[in-house]
Motif scaffolding. Structure first.
Motif, PDB file in Angstrom:
ATOM      1  N   ALA A  24       3.121   1.554  -8.280  1.00 42.76           N
ATOM      2  CA  ALA A  24       1.814   2.186  -8.674  1.00 42.76           C
ATOM      3  C   ALA A  24       0.651   0.703  -8.364  1.00 42.76           C
ATOM      4  CB  ALA A  24       2.141   2.830  -9.960  1.00 42.76           C
ATOM      5  N   ILE A  25       0.948  -0.022  -8.702  1.00 47.23           N
ATOM      6  CA  ILE A  25      -0.160  -1.070  -9.062  1.00 47.23           C
ATOM      7  C   ILE A  25       0.042  -1.777  -7.920  1.00 47.23           C
ATOM      8  CG2 ILE A  25      -1.105  -3.404 -10.031  1.00 47.23           C
ATOM      9  CD1 ILE A  25       0.576  -2.729 -12.923  1.00 47.23           C
ATOM     10  N   ALA A  26       1.406  -2.218  -7.278  1.00 44.55           N
ATOM     11  CA  ALA A  26       2.016  -2.660  -6.327  1.00 44.55           C
ATOM     12  C   ALA A  26       1.236  -2.284  -5.123  1.00 44.55           C
ATOM     13  CB  ALA A  26       2.792  -3.140  -6.000  1.00 44.55           C
ATOM     14  N   THR A  27       1.351  -0.593  -5.191  1.00 39.87           N
ATOM     15  CA  THR A  27       0.528  -0.235  -4.265  1.00 39.87           C
ATOM     16  C   THR A  27      -0.368   0.434  -3.921  1.00 39.87           C
ATOM     17  OG1 THR A  27       3.146   1.940  -4.111  1.00 39.87           O
ATOM     18  CG2 THR A  27       1.335   2.631  -2.856  1.00 39.87           C
ATOM     19  N   ILE A  28      -1.496   0.328  -4.906  1.00 36.65           N
ATOM     20  CA  ILE A  28      -2.990   0.587  -4.913  1.00 36.65           C
ATOM     21  C   ILE A  28      -3.541  -0.642  -4.310  1.00 36.65           C
ATOM     22  CG2 ILE A  28      -3.351  -0.105  -7.313  1.00 36.65           C
ATOM     23  CD1 ILE A  28      -5.056   1.927  -5.001  1.00 36.65           C
ATOM     24  N   ASN A  29      -3.163  -1.965  -4.981  1.00 34.73           N
ATOM     25  CA  ASN A  29      -3.175  -3.014  -4.012  1.00 34.73           C
ATOM     26  C   ASN A  29      -2.962  -3.499  -3.257  1.00 34.73           C
ATOM     27  OD1 ASN A  29      -4.539  -5.650  -6.192  1.00 34.73           O
ATOM     28  ND2 ASN A  29      -2.474  -3.976  -7.318  1.00 34.73           N
ATOM     29  N   VAL A  30      -1.798  -2.902  -2.081  1.00 41.49           N
ATOM     30  CA  VAL A  30      -1.207  -2.769  -0.835  1.00 41.49           C
ATOM     31  C   VAL A  30      -3.152  -2.412  -0.048  1.00 41.49           C
ATOM     32  CG1 VAL A  30       0.159  -2.379   1.410  1.00 41.49           C
ATOM     33  CG2 VAL A  30       1.009  -3.213  -0.849  1.00 41.49           C
ATOM     34  N   TRP A  31      -3.277  -0.904  -0.699  1.00 43.88           N
ATOM     35  CA  TRP A  31      -4.137  -0.001  -0.305  1.00 43.88           C
ATOM     36  C   TRP A  31      -5.601  -0.851  -0.243  1.00 43.88           C
ATOM     37  CZ3 TRP A  31      -1.999   3.186   3.370  1.00 43.88           C
ATOM     38  CH2 TRP A  31      -1.442   3.856   2.328  1.00 43.88           C
ATOM     39  N   ASN A  32      -5.285  -1.449  -1.233  1.00 47.71           N
ATOM     40  CA  ASN A  32      -6.707  -2.244  -1.284  1.00 47.71           C
ATOM     41  C   ASN A  32      -6.821  -3.057  -0.482  1.00 47.71           C
ATOM     42  OD1 ASN A  32      -7.034  -2.104  -4.769  1.00 47.71           O
ATOM     43  ND2 ASN A  32      -7.555  -0.955  -3.929  1.00 47.71           N
ATOM     44  N   ARG A  33      -6.183  -4.301  -0.337  1.00 48.15           N
ATOM     45  CA  ARG A  33      -6.329  -4.881   0.991  1.00 48.15           C
ATOM     46  C   ARG A  33      -5.994  -4.483   2.325  1.00 48.15           C
ATOM     47  NH1 ARG A  33      -5.296  -6.114  -3.636  1.00 48.15           N
ATOM     48  NH2 ARG A  33      -4.694  -9.130  -4.365  1.00 48.15           N
ATOM     49  N   ILE A  34      -5.711  -3.485   2.877  1.00 42.81           N
ATOM     50  CA  ILE A  34      -5.145  -2.937   3.811  1.00 42.81           C
ATOM     51  C   ILE A  34      -7.610  -2.018   4.291  1.00 42.81           C
ATOM     52  CG2 ILE A  34      -5.533  -0.772   5.573  1.00 42.81           C
ATOM     53  CD1 ILE A  34      -2.005  -1.178   4.221  1.00 42.81           C
ATOM     54  N   ALA A  35      -7.656  -1.555   2.911  1.00 42.88           N
ATOM     55  CA  ALA A  35      -8.353  -1.207   3.221  1.00 42.88           C
ATOM     56  C   ALA A  35     -10.106  -2.535   3.190  1.00 42.88           C
ATOM     57  CB  ALA A  35      -9.507  -0.065   1.711  1.00 42.88           C
ATOM     58  N   VAL A  36      -9.816  -2.960   2.546  1.00 41.60           N
ATOM     59  CA  VAL A  36     -10.756  -4.501   2.895  1.00 41.60           C
ATOM     60  C   VAL A  36     -10.870  -5.375   3.346  1.00 41.60           C
ATOM     61  CG1 VAL A  36     -11.663  -6.622   1.139  1.00 41.60           C
ATOM     62  CG2 VAL A  36     -10.931  -4.468  -0.053  1.00 41.60           C
ATOM     63  N   THR A  37      -9.707  -5.302   4.018  1.00 42.41           N
ATOM     64  CA  THR A  37      -9.587  -6.163   5.161  1.00 42.41           C
ATOM     65  C   THR A  37      -9.980  -6.014   6.788  1.00 42.41           C
ATOM     66  OG1 THR A  37      -7.635  -7.501   4.725  1.00 42.41           O
ATOM     67  CG2 THR A  37      -7.986  -8.014   6.570  1.00 42.41           C
ATOM     68  N   THR A  38      -9.691  -4.764   6.433  1.00 40.44           N
ATOM     69  CA  THR A  38     -10.113  -3.327   7.872  1.00 40.44           C
ATOM     70  C   THR A  38     -11.602  -3.115   7.599  1.00 40.44           C
ATOM     71  OG1 THR A  38      -9.204  -1.955   6.518  1.00 40.44           O
ATOM     72  CG2 THR A  38      -7.738  -3.236   8.276  1.00 40.44           C
TER      73      THR A  38
ATOM     74  N   GLY B 249       4.463   1.118   9.965  1.00 35.62           N
ATOM     75  CA  GLY B 249       4.276   0.291   9.284  1.00 35.62           C
ATOM     76  C   GLY B 249       3.321   1.069   7.957  1.00 35.62           C
ATOM     77  N   TYR B 250       2.317   1.420   7.872  1.00 34.19           N
ATOM     78  CA  TYR B 250       1.059   2.498   7.573  1.00 34.19           C
ATOM     79  C   TYR B 250       2.005   3.932   6.537  1.00 34.19           C
ATOM     80  CZ  TYR B 250      -2.546   5.475   6.176  1.00 34.19           C
ATOM     81  OH  TYR B 250      -3.843   5.795   5.638  1.00 34.19           O
ATOM     82  N   GLN B 251       3.358   4.375   7.560  1.00 34.29           N
ATOM     83  CA  GLN B 251       4.180   5.416   7.233  1.00 34.29           C
ATOM     84  C   GLN B 251       5.089   4.984   6.024  1.00 34.29           C
ATOM     85  OE1 GLN B 251       3.916   9.139   7.357  1.00 34.29           O
ATOM     86  NE2 GLN B 251       1.718   8.217   8.516  1.00 34.29           N
ATOM     87  N   ALA B 252       5.216   3.207   6.555  1.00 35.64           N
ATOM     88  CA  ALA B 252       6.333   3.511   4.527  1.00 35.64           C
ATOM     89  C   ALA B 252       5.740   2.490   3.300  1.00 35.64           C
ATOM     90  CB  ALA B 252       6.488   1.206   5.551  1.00 35.64           C
ATOM     91  N   VAL B 253       3.914   2.502   3.576  1.00 29.44           N
ATOM     92  CA  VAL B 253       3.575   2.049   2.328  1.00 29.44           C
ATOM     93  C   VAL B 253       3.114   3.732   2.407  1.00 29.44           C
ATOM     94  CG1 VAL B 253       0.919   0.941   1.286  1.00 29.44           C
ATOM     95  CG2 VAL B 253       1.792   0.184   3.302  1.00 29.44           C
TER      96      VAL B 253
END
Length: 146
Positions: free
Chosen positions: A124-138, A13-17
Motif C-alpha cells: 500500500a505504501i509503495a502504491t501511493i508513492n507510485v501514484w504520488n510520483r505520477i501526479a507530481v511529475t505530470t 502501465g497505468y492499468q498495472a498500477v
C-alpha cells in the motif's frame, strides 16, 4: 498546467498500477489505508492525492480532526498503536534513505501487524508513492470544484 495524462499515454502501465491499487484496497483496512495514503501524499507534496484522499476519508466517516493531525501524527493523541506503526512505516518507506527502514520502525510494525498484513501495508505504501510520483511529475491538479 498538467504536463500529460499518463493513463492516456501509457494505458497498460497505468492499468498495472491500478491493479496494485485494487489489491491493496481489498487487503488493507480502509481507515489505515486512507491514513497511509494521506501521510505519504503530504510528505511527497502531492496536492492532487492529498485532496483526493482527504475527501475519500471524510466521505467514509473519518474525522477532520484526525485527518489534519496526520501532518503531526507523532504528537497527536488520536491514533492507536497499529495506526502509529503504519504511519511510522509510511514515513520510513516514503523517505527511504541510504540506510533503509530503521529496525525500530520495522520492529514496532511487526509487533502489531501480522506478516501478511505487514506485506500488504508495504504494498500500500509503495502504491501511493507510485501514484504520488505520477501526479507530481505530470503536475496533476485537484479539481477546482467537487
Amino acid at each position: 498546467m498538467q504536463r500529460m495524462n499518463a493513463a492516456e499515454v501509457a494505458p497498460q502501465g497505468y492499468q498495472a498500477v491500478l491493479g496494485l491499487e485494487k489489491y491493496v484496497r481489498a487487503n488493507v483496512d480502509h481507515t489505515v489505508l486512507e491514513l497511509v495514503k494521506l501521510r505519504a501524499s503530504m510528505i511527497n507534496g502531492c496536492a492532487f492525492c492529498v485532496d483526493m484522499h482527504s475527501r475519500d476519508a471524510l466521505g467514509a466517516g473519518e474525522s477532520s480532526r484526525r485527518l489534519f493531525a496526520v501532518a503531526a501524527w507523532r504528537e497527536a493523541p488520536f491514533f492507536d498503536e497499529r495506526e502509529r506503526a503504519a504511519l511510522a512505516l509510511t514515513d520510513a518507506v516514503t523517505k527511504l534513505g541510504e540506510h533503509g527502514v530503521p529496525d525500530d520502525v520495522w520492529d514496532s510494525a511487526a509487533k502489531v501487524w501480522s506478516e501478511k498484513e505487514l506485506a500488504d501495508l508495504i504494498l500500500a505504501i509503495a502504491t501511493i508513492n507510485v501514484w504520488n510520483r505520477i501526479a507530481v511529475t505530470t503536475r496533476s491538479e485537484p479539481p477546482a470544484q467537487v
